[in-house]
Write a protein that holds these residues in place. Structure first.
Motif, PDB file in Angstrom:
ATOM      1  N   THR A   1      48.279  24.790  28.382  1.00  0.00           N
ATOM      2  CA  THR A   1      49.763  24.859  27.849  1.00  0.00           C
ATOM      3  C   THR A   1      50.569  25.918  28.624  1.00  0.00           C
ATOM      4  O   THR A   1      51.936  25.931  28.141  1.00  0.00           O
ATOM      5  CB  THR A   1      49.535  25.603  26.324  1.00  0.00           C
ATOM      6  N   ARG A   2      49.877  26.552  29.543  1.00  0.00           N
ATOM      7  CA  ARG A   2      50.842  27.226  30.502  1.00  0.00           C
ATOM      8  C   ARG A   2      51.485  28.350  29.919  1.00  0.00           C
ATOM      9  O   ARG A   2      52.272  29.311  30.120  1.00  0.00           O
ATOM     10  CB  ARG A   2      52.074  26.496  30.974  1.00  0.00           C
ATOM     11  N   GLU A   3      50.745  28.978  28.470  1.00  0.00           N
ATOM     12  CA  GLU A   3      51.282  29.993  27.502  1.00  0.00           C
ATOM     13  C   GLU A   3      50.550  31.085  28.043  1.00  0.00           C
ATOM     14  O   GLU A   3      49.283  31.155  28.411  1.00  0.00           O
ATOM     15  CB  GLU A   3      50.880  29.802  26.161  1.00  0.00           C
ATOM     16  N   PRO A   4      51.454  32.294  28.005  1.00  0.00           N
ATOM     17  CA  PRO A   4      50.784  33.826  28.554  1.00  0.00           C
ATOM     18  C   PRO A   4      49.597  34.101  27.764  1.00  0.00           C
ATOM     19  O   PRO A   4      49.831  33.773  26.455  1.00  0.00           O
ATOM     20  CB  PRO A   4      51.981  34.625  28.829  1.00  0.00           C
ATOM     21  N   LEU A   5      48.542  34.562  28.287  1.00  0.00           N
ATOM     22  CA  LEU A   5      47.681  35.226  27.352  1.00  0.00           C
ATOM     23  C   LEU A   5      47.669  36.846  27.252  1.00  0.00           C
ATOM     24  O   LEU A   5      47.730  37.561  28.144  1.00  0.00           O
ATOM     25  CB  LEU A   5      46.208  34.803  27.780  1.00  0.00           C
ATOM     26  N   GLU A   6      47.601  37.167  26.017  1.00  0.00           N
ATOM     27  CA  GLU A   6      47.859  38.719  25.693  1.00  0.00           C
ATOM     28  C   GLU A   6      46.541  39.210  25.516  1.00  0.00           C
ATOM     29  O   GLU A   6      45.384  38.847  24.946  1.00  0.00           O
ATOM     30  CB  GLU A   6      48.643  39.101  24.495  1.00  0.00           C
ATOM     31  N   LEU A   7      46.057  40.556  26.073  1.00  0.00           N
ATOM     32  CA  LEU A   7      44.839  41.141  25.911  1.00  0.00           C
ATOM     33  C   LEU A   7      43.629  40.550  26.580  1.00  0.00           C
ATOM     34  O   LEU A   7      42.412  40.659  26.396  1.00  0.00           O
ATOM     35  CB  LEU A   7      44.538  41.507  24.503  1.00  0.00           C
ATOM     36  N   ALA A   8      44.081  39.815  27.837  1.00  0.00           N
ATOM     37  CA  ALA A   8      43.021  39.505  28.643  1.00  0.00           C
ATOM     38  C   ALA A   8      42.665  40.474  29.337  1.00  0.00           C
ATOM     39  O   ALA A   8      43.202  41.405  29.725  1.00  0.00           O
ATOM     40  CB  ALA A   8      43.586  38.173  29.516  1.00  0.00           C
ATOM     41  N   SER A   9      41.302  40.566  29.703  1.00  0.00           N
ATOM     42  CA  SER A   9      40.876  41.549  30.616  1.00  0.00           C
ATOM     43  C   SER A   9      40.384  41.125  31.937  1.00  0.00           C
ATOM     44  O   SER A   9      39.870  40.143  32.175  1.00  0.00           O
ATOM     45  CB  SER A   9      39.271  42.055  29.935  1.00  0.00           C
ATOM     46  N   ILE A  10      41.048  41.865  32.858  1.00  0.00           N
ATOM     47  CA  ILE A  10      41.101  41.644  34.225  1.00  0.00           C
ATOM     48  C   ILE A  10      40.278  42.862  35.059  1.00  0.00           C
ATOM     49  O   ILE A  10      40.574  43.960  34.692  1.00  0.00           O
ATOM     50  CB  ILE A  10      42.300  41.361  34.854  1.00  0.00           C
ATOM     51  N   PHE A  11      39.504  42.547  35.798  1.00  0.00           N
ATOM     52  CA  PHE A  11      38.621  43.733  36.454  1.00  0.00           C
ATOM     53  C   PHE A  11      38.126  43.362  38.004  1.00  0.00           C
ATOM     54  O   PHE A  11      38.068  42.194  37.987  1.00  0.00           O
ATOM     55  CB  PHE A  11      37.601  44.274  35.544  1.00  0.00           C
ATOM     56  N   LEU A  12      37.997  44.298  38.720  1.00  0.00           N
ATOM     57  CA  LEU A  12      37.337  43.894  40.023  1.00  0.00           C
ATOM     58  C   LEU A  12      35.891  44.396  39.753  1.00  0.00           C
ATOM     59  O   LEU A  12      35.489  45.374  39.494  1.00  0.00           O
ATOM     60  CB  LEU A  12      37.947  44.847  41.046  1.00  0.00           C
ATOM     61  N   ALA A  13      35.106  43.378  39.929  1.00  0.00           N
ATOM     62  CA  ALA A  13      33.602  43.308  39.583  1.00  0.00           C
ATOM     63  C   ALA A  13      32.877  44.650  40.401  1.00  0.00           C
ATOM     64  O   ALA A  13      33.313  44.885  41.640  1.00  0.00           O
ATOM     65  CB  ALA A  13      32.687  42.318  40.094  1.00  0.00           C
ATOM     66  N   SER A  14      32.156  45.459  39.790  1.00  0.00           N
ATOM     67  CA  SER A  14      31.255  46.558  40.236  1.00  0.00           C
ATOM     68  C   SER A  14      32.234  47.645  40.656  1.00  0.00           C
ATOM     69  O   SER A  14      31.644  48.678  41.378  1.00  0.00           O
ATOM     70  CB  SER A  14      30.446  46.180  41.603  1.00  0.00           C
ATOM     71  N   THR A  15      33.466  47.679  39.960  1.00  0.00           N
ATOM     72  CA  THR A  15      34.221  48.805  40.412  1.00  0.00           C
ATOM     73  C   THR A  15      34.754  49.523  38.914  1.00  0.00           C
ATOM     74  O   THR A  15      34.405  48.851  38.002  1.00  0.00           O
ATOM     75  CB  THR A  15      35.363  48.611  40.955  1.00  0.00           C
ATOM     76  N   THR A  16      35.689  50.520  38.894  1.00  0.00           N
ATOM     77  CA  THR A  16      36.215  50.966  37.879  1.00  0.00           C
ATOM     78  C   THR A  16      37.817  50.539  37.714  1.00  0.00           C
ATOM     79  O   THR A  16      38.586  50.877  36.943  1.00  0.00           O
ATOM     80  CB  THR A  16      36.264  52.566  37.895  1.00  0.00           C
ATOM     81  N   TYR A  17      37.950  49.649  38.568  1.00  0.00           N
ATOM     82  CA  TYR A  17      39.482  49.025  38.756  1.00  0.00           C
ATOM     83  C   TYR A  17      39.533  47.975  37.647  1.00  0.00           C
ATOM     84  O   TYR A  17      39.102  46.924  37.574  1.00  0.00           O
ATOM     85  CB  TYR A  17      40.043  48.604  39.982  1.00  0.00           C
ATOM     86  N   GLY A  18      40.766  48.172  36.913  1.00  0.00           N
ATOM     87  CA  GLY A  18      40.666  46.904  36.004  1.00  0.00           C
ATOM     88  C   GLY A  18      41.996  47.265  34.929  1.00  0.00           C
ATOM     89  O   GLY A  18      42.630  48.136  35.171  1.00  0.00           O
ATOM     90  N   ALA A  19      42.374  46.102  34.004  1.00  0.00           N
ATOM     91  CA  ALA A  19      43.737  46.143  33.495  1.00  0.00           C
ATOM     92  C   ALA A  19      43.474  45.122  32.359  1.00  0.00           C
ATOM     93  O   ALA A  19      42.718  44.303  32.291  1.00  0.00           O
ATOM     94  CB  ALA A  19      44.958  46.178  34.196  1.00  0.00           C
ATOM     95  N   SER A  20      44.250  45.430  31.106  1.00  0.00           N
ATOM     96  CA  SER A  20      44.444  44.270  30.119  1.00  0.00           C
ATOM     97  C   SER A  20      45.970  43.893  30.382  1.00  0.00           C
ATOM     98  O   SER A  20      46.968  44.490  30.821  1.00  0.00           O
ATOM     99  CB  SER A  20      44.312  44.824  28.556  1.00  0.00           C
ATOM    100  N   THR A  21      46.172  42.563  29.857  1.00  0.00           N
ATOM    101  CA  THR A  21      47.429  41.907  29.762  1.00  0.00           C
ATOM    102  C   THR A  21      48.127  42.176  28.703  1.00  0.00           C
ATOM    103  O   THR A  21      47.727  42.583  27.618  1.00  0.00           O
ATOM    104  CB  THR A  21      47.417  40.334  29.880  1.00  0.00           C
ATOM    105  N   ASN A  22      49.594  42.367  28.891  1.00  0.00           N
ATOM    106  CA  ASN A  22      50.596  42.670  27.828  1.00  0.00           C
ATOM    107  C   ASN A  22      50.900  41.358  26.963  1.00  0.00           C
ATOM    108  O   ASN A  22      50.413  40.396  27.090  1.00  0.00           O
ATOM    109  CB  ASN A  22      51.721  43.469  28.210  1.00  0.00           C
ATOM    110  N   ASP A  23      51.982  41.616  26.092  1.00  0.00           N
ATOM    111  CA  ASP A  23      52.295  40.441  25.225  1.00  0.00           C
ATOM    112  C   ASP A  23      52.824  39.330  26.089  1.00  0.00           C
ATOM    113  O   ASP A  23      53.083  38.088  25.579  1.00  0.00           O
ATOM    114  CB  ASP A  23      53.109  40.834  24.129  1.00  0.00           C
TER     115      ASP A  23
END
Length: 411
Positions: free
Chosen positions: A39-61
């Protein structure tokens, strides 16, 4: 000089740590948007991270995210979102900003996985998995699996093998180190017949909030203790050409197959098959006991330290671990965990309590590239046994962990 010949048993511990390699200098920022691929619709609260690290974030609305101050290098980027397939992609972070347009595919298997899953895990199977996966160290005893229903454990009697997997993630809270670990894509195998264990996946680390300053300091000290003498510590010392200075003694080891083992093993199997569902006679029991004491192989230890140039190869700023056969690695700046007990050779008397951390390392290829953070470019390029095979989730640190600059050991 050759050390006494001993029976040896090898344990394979394979941690798929993600790419996780980074350079010593330079930082970048990852930003972008996560969308539905259809649908190409944005996804809110998806979890993005770099494996085996403490780097990550979540998507906004609006499906947007930003991960700042990431050391330059190569990583496995993972995105998790309910109802969508786990997204995996290897990326290279450079100096400065980098924008990504990421698309997730709806999971056609999601509902099917829920329907076809068998009943609850058998308690004995799950307990064996949890004990093996978490480990038996002092720090491992402070680890807890918070979502046991998210893991499916199964025992295969024909292969004498225990396996475990998770369609979502397995969460482990490590109260000793202050990390919450979500292990995505877990694939665990414990083979009793071949005596090896391996597990794979993409873990993400989150700092837990300490109750007070005292607990925060304890976590920092425990992390340093977990790092000291570990495989990443050794590999980082190889990268920096500081193996001896960091407290490691490396010695050559050869493993020689025992020519008597195949016949003894064959006779034992034949007798068990002949007495299938029948009791063993005293003579049978004596024969089985005698045959099972025959070791599969012998280990020969050369007591002279191996020179660094027999372990380390460099070219254009890149570093490789390179050696043949096996090496025994002793860390001399810290005593083993109180719960550690070396494997006792069959028929040998009880061993005294160990005073040093002694591990065995073998390379699959002739060489394996070492990264500046103490990780291998190919994490499955090595077999480990001994003390490194004993350490498990209790000592599991993110690849972006940096030890204090002081080399003084924690005792």
């Amino acid at each position: 000089m050759v050390a006494p010949i001993l029976r040896i048993r090898f344990l394979v511990l394979a941690l798929l740590m993600g790419a996780g390699s980074y350079q010593a200098h330079g930082q970048g920022t990852l930003s972008g948007i996560v969308r539905d691929s259809l649908t190409r619709e944005p996804l809110e609260l998806a979890s993005i991270f770099l494996a085996s690290t403490t780097y990550g974030a979540s998507t906004n609305d609006k499906g947007q995210f930003s991960v700042r101050n990431v050391p330059a290098g190569q990583y496995d980027l993972i995105i998790s979102y309910l109802g969508y397939s786990l997204y995996k992609r290897t990326i290279t972070v450079g100096n400065g900003p980098q924008t990504l347009d990421l698309q997730l595919k709806p999971s056609t298997q999601h509902l099917q996985e829920v329907v076809v899953r068998p009943g609850s895990n058998r308690p004995g199977d799950y307990e064996k998995f949890a004990e093996t996966f978490l480990g038996r160290t002092v720090f491992s005893r402070q680890c807890r699996i918070r979502n046991p229903k998210a893991v499916y454990v199964q025992y295969n009697a024909d292969r004498n093998e225990l396996t475990a997997s998770s369609p979502t993630f397995l969460q482990v809270d490590n109260a000793a180190l202050g990390y919450r670990i979500k292990y995505y894509g877990l694939e665990f195998t414990l083979n009793f017949r071949e005596q090896y264990m391996s597990f794979y996946g993409w873990p993400v680390f989150q700092e837990m909030k300490p109750r007070n300053e005292r607990q925060r300091q304890q976590w920092l000290q425990n992390r340093q203790r977990a790092y000291r003498g570990s495989l990443p510590h050794f590999l980082r010392s190889v990268y920096l050409n500081q193996v001896a200075a960091e407290g490691f003694l490396v010695q050559k080891m050869r493993v020689v197959p025992n020519p008597r083992f195949p016949r003894a093993d064959s006779l034992a199997k034949a007798l068990r098959q002949a007495r299938h569902n029948q009791p063993f006679s005293p003579a049978d029991q004596d024969s089985i006991a005698r045959w099972t004491k025959v070791p599969r192989a012998f280990s020969l230890l050369y007591t002279a330290p191996r020179p660094i140039d027999s372990l380390r190869e460099t070219d254009s700023g890149r570093v490789w671990l390179r050696f043949r056969d096996y090496v025994q690695i002793t860390y001399r700046h810290e005593a083993p965990d109180p719960n550690y007990q070396p494997v006792r050779p069959v028929g040998a008397p009880s061993l005294p309590a160990p005073t040093q951390q002694v591990s065995t390392l073998m390379l699959h290829p002739l060489r394996a590239e070492v990264q500046a953070n103490g990780q291998l470019l190919e994490p499955l390029a090595v077999f480990t046994d001994g003390y490194w095979g004993f350490e498990k989730m209790g000592e599991f640190l993110p690849t972006d962990y940096l030890p204090p600059t002081s080399a003084a050991p924690v005792r």
